[in-house]
Write a protein that holds these residues in place. Structure first.
Motif, PDB file in Angstrom:
ATOM      1  N   ALA A 182      40.089  51.139  43.462  1.00 13.69           N
ATOM      2  CA  ALA A 182      40.660  51.407  42.141  1.00 13.69           C
ATOM      3  C   ALA A 182      41.356  52.769  42.124  1.00 13.69           C
ATOM      4  CB  ALA A 182      39.574  51.339  41.064  1.00 13.69           C
ATOM      5  N   ILE A 183      40.725  53.756  42.714  1.00 13.57           N
ATOM      6  CA  ILE A 183      41.336  55.091  42.742  1.00 13.57           C
ATOM      7  C   ILE A 183      42.657  55.027  43.520  1.00 13.57           C
ATOM      8  CG2 ILE A 183      41.029  57.475  43.532  1.00 13.57           C
ATOM      9  CD1 ILE A 183      37.996  57.083  43.114  1.00 13.57           C
ATOM     10  N   THR A 205      44.546  52.443  43.993  1.00 16.68           N
ATOM     11  CA  THR A 205      45.522  51.691  43.209  1.00 16.68           C
ATOM     12  C   THR A 205      46.213  52.591  42.195  1.00 16.68           C
ATOM     13  OG1 THR A 205      44.296  49.621  43.465  1.00 16.68           O
ATOM     14  CG2 THR A 205      45.795  49.750  41.593  1.00 16.68           C
ATOM     15  N   GLY A 206      45.411  53.381  41.499  1.00 20.22           N
ATOM     16  CA  GLY A 206      45.987  54.296  40.508  1.00 20.22           C
ATOM     17  C   GLY A 206      46.969  55.267  41.144  1.00 20.22           C
ATOM     18  N   ASN A 254      34.639  43.766  43.674  1.00 20.46           N
ATOM     19  CA  ASN A 254      35.617  43.319  42.696  1.00 20.46           C
ATOM     20  C   ASN A 254      36.931  44.078  42.813  1.00 20.46           C
ATOM     21  OD1 ASN A 254      36.064  41.413  40.682  1.00 20.46           O
ATOM     22  ND2 ASN A 254      35.701  42.906  39.052  1.00 20.46           N
ATOM     23  N   HIS A 255      36.834  45.389  42.998  1.00 19.40           N
ATOM     24  CA  HIS A 255      38.064  46.171  43.113  1.00 19.40           C
ATOM     25  C   HIS A 255      38.833  45.752  44.360  1.00 19.40           C
ATOM     26  CE1 HIS A 255      36.252  48.337  39.923  1.00 19.40           C
ATOM     27  NE2 HIS A 255      35.307  48.839  40.679  1.00 19.40           N
ATOM     28  N   HIS A 281      40.632  42.423  43.723  1.00 16.58           N
ATOM     29  CA  HIS A 281      41.734  42.591  42.770  1.00 16.58           C
ATOM     30  C   HIS A 281      42.889  43.368  43.382  1.00 16.58           C
ATOM     31  CE1 HIS A 281      40.496  40.679  38.984  1.00 16.58           C
ATOM     32  NE2 HIS A 281      39.290  40.817  39.490  1.00 16.58           N
ATOM     33  N   ARG A 328      46.564  41.688  43.673  1.00 16.14           N
ATOM     34  CA  ARG A 328      47.775  42.329  43.152  1.00 16.14           C
ATOM     35  C   ARG A 328      48.750  42.660  44.261  1.00 16.14           C
ATOM     36  NH1 ARG A 328      43.928  45.658  40.149  1.00 16.14           N
ATOM     37  NH2 ARG A 328      43.614  44.660  38.130  1.00 16.14           N
ATOM     38  N   TYR A 357      41.192  48.368  30.084  1.00 18.98           N
ATOM     39  CA  TYR A 357      40.695  46.994  30.004  1.00 18.98           C
ATOM     40  C   TYR A 357      40.566  46.686  28.520  1.00 18.98           C
ATOM     41  CZ  TYR A 357      37.946  42.854  31.161  1.00 18.98           C
ATOM     42  OH  TYR A 357      37.505  41.563  31.301  1.00 18.98           O
ATOM     43  N   CYS A 365      43.321  46.577  34.070  1.00 23.17           N
ATOM     44  CA  CYS A 365      42.473  46.498  35.257  1.00 23.17           C
ATOM     45  C   CYS A 365      41.489  45.354  35.180  1.00 23.17           C
ATOM     46  CB  CYS A 365      41.706  47.803  35.410  1.00 23.17           C
ATOM     47  SG  CYS A 365      42.799  49.150  35.795  1.00 23.17           S
ATOM     48  N   GLU A 366      40.712  45.216  36.249  1.00 22.65           N
ATOM     49  CA  GLU A 366      39.698  44.176  36.309  1.00 22.65           C
ATOM     50  C   GLU A 366      38.490  44.523  35.445  1.00 22.65           C
ATOM     51  OE1 GLU A 366      41.131  45.718  38.777  1.00 22.65           O
ATOM     52  OE2 GLU A 366      39.746  46.569  40.244  1.00 22.65           O
ATOM     53  N   ASP A 367      38.281  45.770  35.135  1.00 25.46           N
ATOM     54  CA  ASP A 367      37.191  46.158  34.244  1.00 25.46           C
ATOM     55  C   ASP A 367      37.385  47.613  33.821  1.00 25.46           C
ATOM     56  OD1 ASP A 367      36.371  47.739  36.361  1.00 25.46           O
ATOM     57  OD2 ASP A 367      34.555  46.608  36.790  1.00 25.46           O
ATOM     58  N   GLU A 368      36.461  48.101  33.015  1.00 24.88           N
ATOM     59  CA  GLU A 368      36.580  49.459  32.502  1.00 24.88           C
ATOM     60  C   GLU A 368      36.418  50.497  33.598  1.00 24.88           C
ATOM     61  OE1 GLU A 368      35.027  47.086  30.992  1.00 24.88           O
ATOM     62  OE2 GLU A 368      35.534  47.130  28.864  1.00 24.88           O
ATOM     63  N   ILE A 369      35.608  50.171  34.589  1.00 20.93           N
ATOM     64  CA  ILE A 369      35.390  51.144  35.664  1.00 20.93           C
ATOM     65  C   ILE A 369      36.689  51.330  36.437  1.00 20.93           C
ATOM     66  CG2 ILE A 369      34.045  51.629  37.742  1.00 20.93           C
ATOM     67  CD1 ILE A 369      31.769  50.019  36.521  1.00 20.93           C
ATOM     68  N   ALA A 370      37.342  50.219  36.730  1.00 26.14           N
ATOM     69  CA  ALA A 370      38.636  50.314  37.390  1.00 26.14           C
ATOM     70  C   ALA A 370      39.626  51.003  36.459  1.00 26.14           C
ATOM     71  CB  ALA A 370      39.144  48.935  37.776  1.00 26.14           C
ATOM     72  N   CYS A 397      38.937  54.580  36.921  1.00 26.31           N
ATOM     73  CA  CYS A 397      39.159  55.012  38.314  1.00 26.31           C
ATOM     74  C   CYS A 397      40.637  54.978  38.693  1.00 26.31           C
ATOM     75  CB  CYS A 397      38.317  54.191  39.271  1.00 26.31           C
ATOM     76  SG  CYS A 397      36.570  54.659  39.211  1.00 26.31           S
ATOM     77  N   THR A 398      41.368  53.977  38.252  1.00 30.86           N
ATOM     78  CA  THR A 398      42.803  54.013  38.517  1.00 30.86           C
ATOM     79  C   THR A 398      43.404  55.242  37.837  1.00 30.86           C
ATOM     80  OG1 THR A 398      43.184  52.527  36.645  1.00 30.86           O
ATOM     81  CG2 THR A 398      43.152  51.512  38.815  1.00 30.86           C
ATOM     82  N   ALA A 430      37.655  38.731  35.977  1.00 34.77           N
ATOM     83  CA  ALA A 430      38.064  40.124  35.819  1.00 34.77           C
ATOM     84  C   ALA A 430      36.796  40.953  35.998  1.00 34.77           C
ATOM     85  CB  ALA A 430      38.718  40.349  34.460  1.00 34.77           C
ATOM     86  N   ILE A 431      36.170  41.317  34.916  1.00 39.13           N
ATOM     87  CA  ILE A 431      35.016  42.225  34.993  1.00 39.13           C
ATOM     88  C   ILE A 431      33.848  41.661  35.803  1.00 39.13           C
ATOM     89  CG2 ILE A 431      34.111  41.426  32.767  1.00 39.13           C
ATOM     90  CD1 ILE A 431      33.357  44.370  32.190  1.00 39.13           C
TER      91      ILE A 431
END
Ligand SMILES: Cc1ncc(C[n+]2csc(CCOP(=O)(O)OP(=O)(O)O)c2C)c(N)n1
Ligand SMILES: Cc1ncc(C[n+]2csc(CCOP(=O)(O)OP(=O)(O)O)c2C)c(N)n1
Ligand code: SF4
Ligand code: SF4
Ligand SMILES: [Mg+2]
Ligand SMILES: [Mg+2]
Lengths: 338, 614, 614, 338
Positions: A77-78, A80-81, A106-107, A110, A114, B263, B288-293, B296-297, D102-103
């Motif tokens: 996720a980091i 990706t951002g 999960n990250h 995903h 993407r 999210y 994102c896929e969730d709040e954590i992502a 983090c993104t 997703a989540i």
């Protein structure tokens, strides 16, 4: 400017255990980067190494590049951002089997879905190293570890298969001790536009020693692994006499010259096949029925998320009249008080 | 007989009906009209968690309350002067909000056996059952009238009947002598591709208006004169949109591109939705896929040089806690917008509350302070978001913008500012290697502000590593006890020093004396109204309404000293008051708390003060 | 010349060396021997985050401190009487823990050029560089002696040298006139499959012992007499194991099978590891994909009727916040064990701290109270875990057991209890449908305790639904303001009423007077030692050390009233003191805080009190 | 006791939008349960319906069984805990595409990997319904939604493919309006020991109306979908004249009687094939190149996590001397003070 591996070494002491497979991967990447820089025209400041938590995730500290040692499982996720924010960066995610397949699963899927243009190196030692030896999502059925004193009762993930399931565009596999192959795959990963996942079968000398040795031991390696190369026949073995053929809708390992099998029967590897089915079978090959596949198993072209985000931005901006906040705030339904 | 036209100061209208009846649209069209006319307004949508619960049932009732005034109005109003109830269920669940002599507008067609039964009435006289006696009731057969009109404009009855909300709206326009122009315009634009629908909507709107002109129940009509407003260009704005725009403004003023990793979650989703629209201004949104992502993104984007934002509500704030700690220790700028809703857990998602303050203040492992700013009105969300971003960027800290469902969904007119009146934002970007440093030291600090510098990937020679492990000023991992102690101290002190650049706390009303009312966030309008009412009643109080929660304004202590009694009002069990007890234990605090998923009622604040006074 | 044998009250030995040098084992063998002999002991392992950092470097140093006494010892000791330092790096990083006349044992072989350089020494005289002058130094060439022995027993030098820790241990046994029997036994059992290794270890152990008998540096030896202990069967226990066992005991006493859904994290992992061993007692452990799944599987198991437990440390507690809210609103029993470590974020994972209290108290969205219990010593973890489970099961609430790395890893002798001395645990199981109820009402409460009943899937006729949305007593989803207000109140009050079944708070030392020291959790031993020392110094203080954090014992207020000054000691920035300020704002509190990832030192507590007194 | 669908209806008003596909799934499950109960001998109190958050996740409230409306994305974890704690329960997870992909994606793939014996019904409407219309991980490329006003730029997950990647043992697909097929698949899912994933292509009338209609419209359904049945040839079409054949290592849709294709060329569906490759291809089939596969695509026998946990418990207990806490506390290293 031309780089040498030395240019990518930070001043920090490398703190992995002596004999840990991570050292070899570090060396391979430090050797690959000068080449990548030359080929793709990257300067050093464009690299960012991002990781989660785990032994392998200490990686960024040892690189003289931008780096981010994140939190457990969130490296994808980091990364990706970062990449979406600045698509000109060359973003590398360093992660463990626990980091990316347990908490970070999960990250990972995903990011793959993407097809964001980052390079993921997954250090698969089938154990949690940093926390001292608990089983991971890649630990083999029956593994006796600190949290499974009587053996695990769950099937491991196959990272390649999971990546296929998530519609991955690039998957490759290597062994920690195959420095040369690792180096090569890193370059391939860097070249690929989209999410590149490189699984490194890595040895943890302390908590899971020899987990891969059934296929990686020097004496048997050639017979129990196959290095796939796009466009080349799937031949392997010390004596180059083994190969893979199609048997109905399945793969089969054969010996050339036996049972009437000739070289022409051997399948030619097509890493660029769109369909995931065959790549899935290749990822899932297990010794003793099959050799374990190394090399680039899948590499298909597709649109990347970061590019598309950028393109959409430009496209919308080109059509819009609005150039700044003052424009925007005054657009739409407003009224004037005099 | 011509109606008498009576001037009124302000009026509260509550539109209610089935989730499918379009009450949110009806209400906002009315609000816009009033605003265009020059009234001050405040609105409050009140809808259920279900998308379309079975028609006619209590759980399907959706509401929208508008308060319009000829002088400033600060709340959507405690009780309403007019209730529009499109079916028996709407009437039943909103009767508690009626003023003693309120007007009720119903579609009498829906009060048939089926409709009454669905709403759980036991008799065939809903009004009697609800003990409604003193009210003016306007009860046209809206459904059948609308169906007839449909036939006339050549529309099938089913599509036609969807316009019946326009009938009620027409009545309201007549009742308050308002122009229908804005609504007519809106209809023409919205259905530009379907002339039949335009005709239908316009016809029903006018039918309603004309019906009102003839019906006996309406003896008089009213007019709410325009309020005196500063000259300027205005628009209606709700808090969620204002947050989005405030962040975009900060992006423009800082030159840092805006990135939002998020999210969807009620009631914060609209911020993400609004940001997603503004790609023309370079806004990048990543669902994102969730709040954590989500967070983090954003942390990744922040490291890469963006003005990074993540938006959420309660459960999402909980999920983001671990990563928020990473932003704290990595000392990266980040704005976390949390639009509070009723908790705990999923709780009552469409209702408003102030119960996430504790979580915002304390909800992370380790010593992990963050800055917190709370907007106080829908339009103030713009400014609060702008400054949240400014502080985040200039002080290299995560800032929580603690909004509320009440603000996010509520709206009010807003005088559009000129961006030139906003300050530039200067993030402490590092451009080159310091002299005498072998490499970039990421945690070397400005001695005055304790702020570290931001070296963006892509900048030559500033390669460095950050991360979640404790580090020394040079950026090397360290578990040295004194390094840790010092860094813990500096991270807290850095936030404390933001107090030097925020405005001093204002006190409204009495500047010293017996009673200081204290509050924060979205209760501002109610507190302000209570203060005026108390003043009118000759009860002297001061009101200190806080926008800055962490750090608190520097003059807070000094203000508290000037009053004998301090009473803190919150829509929670007392989070802010306990925070004050920790910060300024030398004072004695009283508290007034409400946890019903509903805003305050001005009357209850006034009553609470009256109790203290007597 | 026979050595003089001197009686000493207590002694602190610190074993330090490379991560691969086996210092944890050496220390615990020494500790076990002392414990078997009848000494009271407290131990404290202090290891780095790296598994095996490069040999000989500062970051690879691992330590284990043992405090043994002829009367009760409550802490691992501030400073040490003997430092074993297996290499120059170990010496360098531990010199700060030496008492003025401490004995130092080093392997002089490692003080060669290479070793000194790796440890960052600039000269060839490490001792001089470190300004070590007044100490007794015992400096055998351990590596070479061990290598020689290896040759003798016929082992390759590489495996042989791994035993060199035994040499140092032998010296220590000689120095304190201790028996080697326990260690010999241990070696024989451990290497039962490898006679060469047994021979080698035993030889080196005895070599060390004999070496000490001949070396000049040892003028006298010491003896720490056995302490007077209650008769009974004893064992050494660390806090993590004690937690596991306490939970298992609660499972036995409640008849509810134990389920632990968890994810490994330092320093809490050992609890999961220990539980995983006890399948013979029906313990189910599920190592999940992450902390969220850890708590969610436990919530599922709780719904299904287990004594459900989830274990973690700081970052994991953050991740569990959202789901913990679900357990709160669903009113399900759950024990969440959080073994605190240095924060924020990943922080300093192998160091101890009390900085998660705020997170435990407040770290969830909405009004979301949980019960909190904090163990105060390694063996007390057993009891604390047992009661955490008891309260969770009997009151249908999540309980956070807030342990600390210091307790989890630290060990002490423990008199093994008899399970018959523990109370039975009676969860409020529902067995059949109440008369006059059409179906099971899950949130109908016991009027006295406000506890709801637990209807397990599989029980006929009690089918019902729970979940994260607010519900009324019947179990139907509700957003009614008053239902919400009442449920919020009841959930908090239900926890408050646990105070009726917990023991009153005790005060140690003075029962009233000038100064009350207040503390909680793992600082107990240090606080207790400080209290005795102050008493010895004729300074009169009381000590109230809290195990129950939420609810607080009923007599807390009454205790506070009896003292003029209250000073709260914590290893954080003041979480508990601020909690007390919120609960009992009528008192004035002073505070003493330390945030270094290290336990208190008794001397600093004493000094803090002295400062107040003078 | 024999049940009727009525016995599984709770007293709570069903609050989905009129016309929502969820209604049909509710009906199908309420019709399947009496049959399942009869066949497997389950009494009503053994059922637990667990869900996350979303429109579809309101499901448990409408069932007169034990139920748990959890938090967003965590249903699989909650269900796993329940099943391990009490393996005699029949645990059903009701989840949406947002909730589980997703989540909740990680919990889903880990449940599948462990092969825990729960039944997962995934309501795939390719949108977030409850939050009013944002795109989901199954939204098609380019979808215009509230959070993608200019269209999405990401590839959707294919839940079947993801399940293959996670080493799934049971995957089936149905359409909301195919009540009969849905009922049948629920029974199949219940019969299967291990994680059963049933994807329901569901219509959200409010926010994503007709998303599946290109294949599900009554007029085209027979030609654009294929209902796979184990052991039967892969034939479909209104006139039963279409089928799937093997073309090298890939599938191909053909018309029987054209290009010399006869019935015998048509592949026979083997849902019990261990290898994931072919099932992967079947999952990924998309109109217009292929018909979309419905029915049971994969159903292979394997050890379940809950069984193995239980077995290991018994095994260890049988070998152990320790019967209670008093035994345990006194075992190992202890000493006596007299
Ligand atoms: C939120 C959180 N949970 C757990 C941990 C503890 N933890 C750190 S690394 C790790 C697993 C490491 O395994 P892997 O990713 O395979 O890396 P390796 O050490 O084997 O290279 C765990 C469980 C953590 N740091 N943070
Ligand atoms: C932690 C958390 N994040 C976000 C939400 C908001 N939320 C509720 S349901 C939902 C998505 C629902 O989509 P899906 O699972 O596809 O269900 P559907 O409504 O389409 O049936 C979201 C984002 C929430 N309740 N909790
Ligand atoms: S513990 Fe294992 S993975 Fe970690 S550094 Fe050591 S050998 Fe490598
Ligand atoms: S919003 Fe869509 S998914 Fe939700 S209930 Fe309505 S139709 Fe069904
Ligand atoms: Mg690993
Ligand atoms: Mg959906």
């Amino acid at each position: 400017m031309k780089f040498t591996p030395q240019d990518f070494k930070s001043d920090q002491e490398v703190k992995w255990c002596p004999g840990c497979g991570d050292h070899a991967v570090l060396a391979a990447i430090q050797r690959a980067l000068p080449e990548i820089s030359e080929e793709l025209g990257y300067s050093r400041e464009r690299y960012v190494f991002v990781s989660g938590i785990g032994c392998s995730s200490r990686f960024p500290y040892y690189m003289k590049t931008y780096g981010f040692h994140g939190i457990h499982g969130r490296a994808a996720a980091i990364a990706t951002g970062m990449k979406v924010a600045n698509p000109t960066l060359s973003v590398w995610e360093m992660t463990g089997d626990g980091d990316s397949l347990a908490i970070g699963g999960n990250h990972l899927i995903h990011a793959i879905r993407r097809n964001i243009d980052i390079n993921i190196v997954l250090f698969n030692n089938r154990i949690y190293g940093l926390t001292k030896g608990q089983y991971s999502p890649t630990s083999q059925w029956g593994s006796v570890t600190r949290t499974s004193p009587y053996g695990t009762v769950e099937h491991p993930f196959n990272p390649g298969a999971l990546s296929m399931g998530a519609r991955g565009t690039f998957f490759a596999r290597t062994l920690d001790m195959e420095l040369q192959l690792t180096r090569e795959l890193m370059i391939e990963a860097a070249r690929h536009d989209g999410t590149s996942l490189v699984e490194v079968l890595q040895n943890c000398v302390i908590f899971n020693d020899k987990t891969h040795s059934i296929i990686s031991n020097r004496e048997v390696r050639a017979d129990r692994t196959i290095v796939l190369r796009h466009g080349e026949p799937m031949i392997y073995g010390k004596d180059k006499d083994k190969g893979l053929i199609l048997d109905g809708i399945k793969l089969k390992a054969v010996t050339i010259g036996k049972d009437g099998i000739t070289k022409d029967d051997i399948l030619v590897h097509n890493a660029e096949e769109q369909d995931h089915g065959v790549h899935m079978m290749l990822c899932e090959m297990q010794w003793p029925e099959f050799p374990v596949a190394l090399g680039v198993i899948r590499r298909v072209k597709d649109r990347t998320y970061d590019d598309m985000v950028r393109d959409q931005l430009t496209e919308v901006a080109n059509k819009s009249q609005i150039r700044c906040m003052n424009d925007m705030l005054r657009s739409g339904d407003t009224w004037v008080v005099e | 007989m011509p109606h008498k036209v009576i001037d009124v100061q302000d009026v509260v209208i509550r539109f209610t009906g089935d989730s499918g009846d379009g009450m949110q649209l009806t209400g906002s069209l009315f609000a816009d009209t009033a605003a265009f006319f020059g009234n001050d307004i405040t609105t409050f949508p009140d809808f259920p968690a279900e998308i379309r619960a079975p028609q006619g049932t209590l759980s399907g009732v959706s509401g929208y309350q508008v308060h319009i005034g000829s002088s400033a109005v600060y709340t959507p109003g405690d009780y309403c002067d007019v209730l529009v109830a499109m079916n028996p269920a709407a009437l039943k669940s909103n009767v508690k909000w009626l003023k003693p002599n309120a007007t009720i507008i119903v579609d009498i067609d829906t009060f048939d056996e089926k409709g009454l039964k669905k709403a759980g009435f036991k008799t065939d006289d809903a009004f009697k059952e609800l003990k409604i006696t003193h009210h003016n009731i306007i009860a046209p057969p809206i459904t059948s009238l609308t169906a007839e009109s449909a036939a006339i404009v050549g529309l099938d009855p089913k599509s036609g009947v969807r316009c019946k909300n326009m009938f009620a709206l027409g009545i309201c326009y007549f009742l308050y002598n308002m122009s229908m122009d804005h609504t007519i315009n809106f209809i023409q634009k919205k259905f530009v591709k379907d002339q039949a629908l335009i005709n239908m909507n316009l016809k029903v709107l006018k039918d309603g208006y004309n019906y009102a002109g003839t019906v006996e129940a309406i003896a008089d009509t009213y007019i709410v004169k325009p309020s005196k407003q500063e000259p300027g260009i205005y628009r209606n704005i709700n808090g969620n949109i204002a947050v989005a725009w405030g962040l975009m403004a900060a992006s423009e003023k800082s030159g840092r591109p805006l990135f939002c990793g998020s999210y969807p979650i009620t009631p914060a989703t609209a911020i993400l939705e609004e940001l997603a629209l503004h790609k023309d201004l370079g806004v990048k949104t990543l669902q994102c896929e969730d709040e954590i992502a989500g967070i983090c993104t954003s942390i990744g984007a922040s490291y890469a040089g963006s003005l990074a934002v993540t938006t959420t509500s309660g459960p999402g704030l909980s999920l983001k806690s671990e990563a928020l700690g990473l932003a704290v220790i990595a000392e990266l700028p980040l704005v976390l917008v949390n639009v509070q809703r009723g908790g705990p857990s999923t709780g009552i998602p469409t209702k408003t509350e102030q119960t996430d303050l504790n979580q915002a203040l304390y909800g992370r492992n380790g010593e992990c302070p963050v800055a917190i700013i709370a907007p106080h009105s829908p339009s103030h969300c713009f400014q609060a978001a702008f400054y949240a971003a400014k502080h985040a960027l200039e002080h290299m800290v995560p800032v929580i913008l603690l909004s509320e469902g009440f603000l996010g969904n509520g709206s009010e007119p807003w005088k559009i500012p000129d961006m030139k009146d906003f300050p530039t934002i200067n993030p402490p970007l590092a451009e080159k290697l310091d002299d005498n440093e072998p490499y970039f030291y990421p945690f070397r600090r400005d001695p005055e502000t304790l702020v570290r510098r931001w070296a963006l990937p892509g900048t030559p020679n500033l390669e460095h590593r950050v991360g979640g492990l404790e580090k020394n000023h040079q950026g090397a991992v360290s578990s040295d006890p004194h390094v840790h102690e010092q860094m813990v101290h500096e991270r807290a002190e850095k936030i404390a020093r933001i107090a030097h650049v925020i405005p001093p706390q204002e006190v409204i009303g009495e500047q010293e004396g017996d009673i200081l009312m204290v509050s924060w966030g979205g209760t501002y309008g109610h507190m302000l109204s209570a203060e005026s009412q108390l003043r009118a009643d000759k009860i002297k109080v001061g009101l200190a309404h806080f926008d800055y929660i962490n750090p608190l304004p520097l003059n807070t202590e000094e203000i508290f000293k000037r009053f004998k009694k301090i009473i803190v009002f919150e829509l929670n069990s007392g989070h802010f008051v306990n925070y004050l007890r920790a910060k300024f234990p030398q004072f004695t605090y009283m508290q007034y708390n409400k946890i019903q998923g509903q805003p305050f009622i001005v009357a209850e604040i006034v009553e609470a003060i009256n109790k203290i006074v007597t």
